[in-house]
Write a protein that holds these residues in place. Sequence first.
Motif, mmCIF file in Angstrom:
data_model
loop_
_atom_site.group_PDB
_atom_site.id
_atom_site.type_symbol
_atom_site.label_atom_id
_atom_site.label_comp_id
_atom_site.label_asym_id
_atom_site.label_seq_id
_atom_site.Cartn_x
_atom_site.Cartn_y
_atom_site.Cartn_z
ATOM 1 N N ALA A 1 -1.997 8.784 4.691
ATOM 2 C CA ALA A 1 -1.117 9.913 5.009
ATOM 3 C C ALA A 1 -0.584 9.749 6.436
ATOM 4 C CB ALA A 1 -1.875 11.237 4.891
ATOM 5 N N VAL A 2 0.679 10.062 6.621
ATOM 6 C CA VAL A 2 1.272 10.096 7.959
ATOM 7 C C VAL A 2 1.518 11.564 8.283
ATOM 8 C CG1 VAL A 2 3.087 9.228 9.476
ATOM 9 C CG2 VAL A 2 2.460 7.930 7.424
ATOM 10 N N ARG A 3 0.837 12.037 9.319
ATOM 11 C CA ARG A 3 0.923 13.455 9.677
ATOM 12 C C ARG A 3 1.407 13.631 11.119
ATOM 13 N NH1 ARG A 3 1.406 17.328 9.120
ATOM 14 N NH2 ARG A 3 -0.399 18.712 9.162
ATOM 15 N N TYR A 4 1.941 14.812 11.376
ATOM 16 C CA TYR A 4 2.621 15.073 12.641
ATOM 17 C C TYR A 4 1.714 15.591 13.753
ATOM 18 C CZ TYR A 4 7.187 14.401 10.503
ATOM 19 O OH TYR A 4 8.277 13.847 9.891
ATOM 20 N N SER B 1 -1.043 20.088 -6.129
ATOM 21 C CA SER B 1 -0.534 20.213 -4.764
ATOM 22 C C SER B 1 0.937 20.604 -4.794
ATOM 23 C CB SER B 1 -0.686 18.896 -4.004
ATOM 24 O OG SER B 1 -0.125 19.000 -2.702
ATOM 25 N N SER B 2 1.330 21.498 -3.902
ATOM 26 C CA SER B 2 2.723 21.961 -3.855
ATOM 27 C C SER B 2 3.402 21.588 -2.544
ATOM 28 C CB SER B 2 2.770 23.484 -4.032
ATOM 29 O OG SER B 2 2.048 24.134 -2.995
ATOM 30 N N ILE B 3 2.778 20.738 -1.731
ATOM 31 C CA ILE B 3 3.385 20.418 -0.436
ATOM 32 C C ILE B 3 4.611 19.520 -0.596
ATOM 33 C CG2 ILE B 3 1.149 20.628 0.724
ATOM 34 C CD1 ILE B 3 1.150 17.591 1.025
ATOM 35 N N ASP B 4 5.511 19.615 0.355
ATOM 36 C CA ASP B 4 6.713 18.784 0.385
ATOM 37 C C ASP B 4 6.360 17.458 1.064
ATOM 38 O OD1 ASP B 4 9.382 18.020 0.163
ATOM 39 O OD2 ASP B 4 9.898 18.888 2.111
ATOM 40 N N MET C 1 0.853 -1.185 0.000
ATOM 41 C CA MET C 1 0.000 0.000 0.000
ATOM 42 C C MET C 1 0.899 1.249 0.000
ATOM 43 S SD MET C 1 -3.239 0.748 -0.006
ATOM 44 C CE MET C 1 -4.007 -0.735 0.673
ATOM 45 N N ARG C 2 0.609 2.179 -0.889
ATOM 46 C CA ARG C 2 1.437 3.379 -0.998
ATOM 47 C C ARG C 2 0.754 4.578 -0.365
ATOM 48 N NH1 ARG C 2 3.463 6.749 -6.280
ATOM 49 N NH2 ARG C 2 1.213 6.939 -6.566
ATOM 50 N N GLY C 3 1.527 5.324 0.446
ATOM 51 C CA GLY C 3 1.029 6.537 1.061
ATOM 52 C C GLY C 3 2.111 7.595 1.047
ATOM 53 N N PHE C 4 1.946 8.614 1.886
ATOM 54 C CA PHE C 4 2.935 9.686 1.949
ATOM 55 C C PHE C 4 2.986 10.255 3.360
ATOM 56 C CE2 PHE C 4 -1.080 11.767 1.201
ATOM 57 C CZ PHE C 4 -1.007 12.987 1.857
ATOM 58 N N ASP C 5 4.110 10.905 3.667
ATOM 59 C CA ASP C 5 4.221 11.628 4.935
ATOM 60 C C ASP C 5 4.649 13.052 4.643
ATOM 61 O OD1 ASP C 5 7.401 11.911 5.773
ATOM 62 O OD2 ASP C 5 7.044 10.062 4.640
ATOM 63 N N THR C 6 4.154 13.971 5.445
ATOM 64 C CA THR C 6 4.490 15.386 5.266
ATOM 65 C C THR C 6 4.348 16.129 6.579
ATOM 66 O OG1 THR C 6 3.946 17.431 4.058
ATOM 67 C CG2 THR C 6 2.121 15.955 4.576
ATOM 68 N N ALA C 7 5.174 17.152 6.748
ATOM 69 C CA ALA C 7 5.085 18.016 7.921
ATOM 70 C C ALA C 7 4.234 19.243 7.626
ATOM 71 C CB ALA C 7 6.488 18.441 8.367
#
Length: 217
Positions: free
Chosen positions: A26-29, A187-190, A1-7
């Motif tokens: 999504a993995v969020r802080y 989307s422009s988030i890192d 399963m593919r996801g992403f993490d971002t601050a």
Amino acid sequence: MRGFDTAERVTPASAAAFHHHGYRFAVRYVRRDKPHASALSMREARSLLDVGLGIMAVQYVESESAWIPTARKGITNGTIAALETAKLGVPWGVTIWCDLEGVKVGTPAQQVIDYCNRWHTAVSGAGYVPGLYVGYHPGLNPRQLYRSLKFSHYWGAYNLNADRYPAVRGLQMKQSKRTTADHVAGSSIDFQIDVTSADALGGRPTLLALEGWPELP
């Protein structure tokens, strides 16, 4: 399963764009001892869920280059991580990740072990599933990561080589730097890419999602 993490905060429009591009979680802080303007909010969590993304939480690390873990910090940070996740309405059983990286050179391994195990105790005592993000210079070797810690869920940083993975068990999630193909239009988030899989002992991380995930919406 593919996801992403971002601050960074993920807007509803960005969340929908990520889902459309094939990301499913999504993995969020969540904060540590001080407030963070970009920490996950209840509104953002709801918008992520509504577009069909699952959610996991990770706590901000004290420093990515030089910090000193202690048992006391482990108790404090773990307690805050659990409390902040609960405030978001995230139920028990979801994975919260402890960010272990940037440990100051020369820090005794036992201090790192004490930090991690106290953090684990605080989070698991609140009903959540403690996971360990193993990044650059975690202060522990592969055997210590597996034998000396209470953790059974491991997430490897993009720059963690295979010979530094926790012994025996390995990883349940691996981070990688995004490529041009991973770019999300609108989307422009890192962010970084994360892929889940069973570790060598069959373990997997847990997340929060709406009924019908991952096929939603």
